[in-house]
Design an enzyme around this catalytic site. Structure first.
Site, PDB file in Angstrom:
ATOM      1  CG  HIS A   1      -1.721   1.213   1.443  1.00 40.84           C
ATOM      2  ND1 HIS A   1      -3.044   1.326   1.065  1.00 40.84           N
ATOM      3  CD2 HIS A   1      -1.399   2.401   1.982  1.00 40.84           C
ATOM      4  CE1 HIS A   1      -3.483   2.528   1.378  1.00 40.84           C
ATOM      5  NE2 HIS A   1      -2.497   3.216   1.941  1.00 40.84           N
ATOM      6  CD  GLU A   2       2.073   3.454   3.654  1.00 33.09           C
ATOM      7  OE1 GLU A   2       2.292   4.525   3.053  1.00 33.09           O
ATOM      8  OE2 GLU A   2       1.073   3.297   4.378  1.00 33.09           O
TER       9      GLU A   2
ATOM     10  CG  HIS B   1       0.281   6.102  -0.632  1.00 37.11           C
ATOM     11  ND1 HIS B   1      -0.822   6.624  -1.263  1.00 37.11           N
ATOM     12  CD2 HIS B   1      -0.159   5.655   0.571  1.00 37.11           C
ATOM     13  CE1 HIS B   1      -1.875   6.482  -0.483  1.00 37.11           C
ATOM     14  NE2 HIS B   1      -1.503   5.878   0.635  1.00 37.11           N
TER      15      HIS B   1
ATOM     16  CD  GLU C   1      -4.880   6.392   2.431  1.00 36.86           C
ATOM     17  OE1 GLU C   1      -4.574   5.226   2.706  1.00 36.86           O
ATOM     18  OE2 GLU C   1      -4.054   7.304   2.307  1.00 36.86           O
TER      19      GLU C   1
END
Lengths: 242, 315
Positions: B151-152, B155, B231
């Site tokens: 997930h990071e 980003h 998100e």
């Protein structure tokens, strides 16, 4: 400046020629009667006189054509560069697989050295890995290479399966570290293959889709092949359980 | 295949939006500065003075954040950079995800805090950092950790980290200029007003007060809505990296089930984290002022991917 520039254009010259005649062609000097059709007034104000029309229109046409050609060239350059970028990404992704495979070769001897003593009863599994490693490191055709890599992964999988039989190993930190490093190495290889396939997917879609396909054909951008998992990788894990 | 193209389009859109945001921000700062300058000094010369001053503040704070923002955020969160020896599993997982995303290996940081959470920062993938709390390492298993790191990493790859920094600058500068004006107005601003200003100046004062009150509010709303969208997108991209929606879903479940407050987080850094670190807020907000979408909804979407929708994202 604008006016003098205008005077040198075809429309301007035609207007001057026209003004040598009796009636002035444009501007406030023209006396319109109420009956003058609006179309004539418009033409005269704009300088597009009947005999200047040919030049004026052709200049507009040329400008439009030039703009279209320039836009097409810019588009072609952008598309070409996009294709080159994606092709390089695919190649980079392919090299990354090799990097990860080499890393596994380098790691295996060190890792095995650390846990050798726990597997005294299971020498066979260890030699299996060592042999598979040296076989994979030999120069061979891509097809064979993929098979020996798969065999090596299979041998490592066997070691993990065997380790399950020793409950005391499950809490041993040396063993846990070893498993972490080895399985992470395996993960890195499979993620680098996954990334290669992702890049190939993007590149192929681009190469196939219109209108990029025109440039792709023109400049010889070939579709690339996906990396397919080889059979033995799955087989050998189950084979040596007994 | 399908997924690859859409993800690339989203990244392109993100970079385009970043440029648009900078342009809109500069335009806004210009207008804002002009109006405040006019209201303050009372003639067009004063307005130009205000405009230049506001632009200088905007550009300087923007550049400072762009090049040093990641270090500021990491220092404020008391994060410590680690190597492979300090936390092998975390380091390996980050390396695996950087390989899966085809991105350079980011710097890895640990925040000593028992509350499980994580964030990424930096100006581009070449200058990116991923920070996780020690609580996250203790409470999650490897698959869940992989989901969070993916997930990071998304980003990072989607350039959300740059966008978050730019939005941070926008909010910060707007608040700064507004405060500057409102305080100045409060503490004896009247003395400097020129006699010639008259009517126009009066109107400008009213406009400036309105802008000074409303602008920070709108900037903050923009920040919040944007980070909510991102998100969802990062969750989807994460699944594309791990091919395992279950890992992230159960990680989110654990993180949301944890009631500890992350002490190192504050309102300025809250929007960077994978789940809102200021829990009291999250519980009563689903709407306008939340930095994060409700975790239940995110888990729901991930579960549906697990059930069969994954084919769409898996190239």
């Amino acid at each position: 400046v604008l006016q003098s520039a205008w005077a040198t254009t075809a429309g301007g010259r035609a207007a001057e020629r026209y003004s040598d005649r009796k009636s002035p062609p444009y501007g406030s000097r023209v006396q319109y009667s109420a009956e003058t059709p609006w179309i004539e007034r418009t033409y005269n104000r704009a300088g597009f006189l009947p005999d200047a029309e040919v030049f004026g229109v052709s200049i507009v046409l040329i400008i439009i054509l030039v703009v279209i050609v320039v836009a097409l060239i810019i588009y072609a350059i952008a598309t070409y560069n996009g294709l080159v970028r994606r092709r390089n990404e695919v190649e980079e992704a392919y090299r990354q697989i090799d990097v990860q495979l080499k890393r596994r070769y380098d790691l295996i001897p060190n890792l095995l050295e650390g846990v050798k003593k726990y597997f005294r009863q299971e020498q066979e599994v260890l030699t299996q890995i060592t042999q598979a490693r040296s076989r994979a490191m030999q120069p061979q055709s891509p097809g064979e290479q993929a098979q020996s890599e798969a065999r090596l992964s299979g041998a490592i999988g066997n070691l993990f399966a065997v380790a399950e039989n020793y409950p005391e190993l499950r809490s041993n930190t040396v063993m846990l570290d070893f498993q972490e490093e080895l399985s992470s190495t395996e993960n890195k290889i499979s993620f680098s293959r996954q990334h290669y396939n992702d890049s190939v997917g993007e590149y192929n879609t681009r190469v196939q889709s219109f209108p990029a396909v025109i440039f792709a054909r023109m400049f010889g951008f070939q579709q690339r092949e996906y990396f397919e998992a080889q059979g033995p990788e799955r087989e050998s894990v189950t084979v040596s359980y007994d | 295949m399908e997924g690859g193209t859409t993800f690339r389009e989203r990244i392109a859109r993100n970079r385009r939006n970043s440029l648009l945001l900078i342009a809109a921000f500069l335009l806004f700062v210009t207008v804002f500065g002009y109006v405040i300058g006019y209201a303050w000094i009372g003639d067009p010369v004063g307005a130009v003075f205000g405009l230049v001053l506001a632009l200088v503040i905007g550009v300087v704070s923007g550049l400072a954040t762009y090049y040093g923002g990641d270090r500021m955020v990491l220092a404020a969160s008391r994060a410590r950079e680690i190597t492979h020896e300090d936390a092998p599993v975390l380091f390996n997982v980050v390396e695996e995800m950087s390989i899966a995303a085809g991105l350079p290996m980011p710097k890895v940081y640990i925040i000593e805090d028992t509350a499980p959470n994580a964030f990424a920062t930096g100006r581009d993938p070449e200058h990116a950092s991923i920070a996780v709390t020690s609580g996250l390492l203790q409470k999650l298993d490897r698959d869940e950790l992989q989901g969070v790191v993916a997930h990071e990493m998304s980003h990072v790859g989607n350039y959300d980290i740059r966008y978050a920094m730019l939005v941070g600058v926008l909010v910060g500068t707007t608040v700064l200029i507004s405060d500057f004006f409102l305080r100045g107005l409060w503490f004896g601003g009247g003395g400097r007003r020129s006699e010639g200003g008259g009517y126009a100046q009066l109107i400008m004062i009213v406009v400036a007060i309105l802008l000074a009150i409303l602008a920070p509010l709108f900037a903050r709303l923009l920040q919040l809505s944007i980070s909510r969208q991102r998100e969802y997108l990062a969750d989807a991209s994460a699944v594309r990296l791990t091919r395992n929606p279950g890992g992230l879903a159960s990680a989110l479940r654990k993180i949301s089930g944890d009631d500890e407050v992350l002490e190192a987080a504050n309102r300025a850094t809250a929007h960077l984290y994978i789940a809102n670190p200021i829990k009291r807020f999250e519980k009563r907000s689903k709407g306008l002022f939340s930095t994060h979408p409700p975790i239940e909804e995110r888990i729901e979407i991930l579960r549906s991917m697990e059930a069969g929708g994954i084919a769409e994202t898996a190239g």
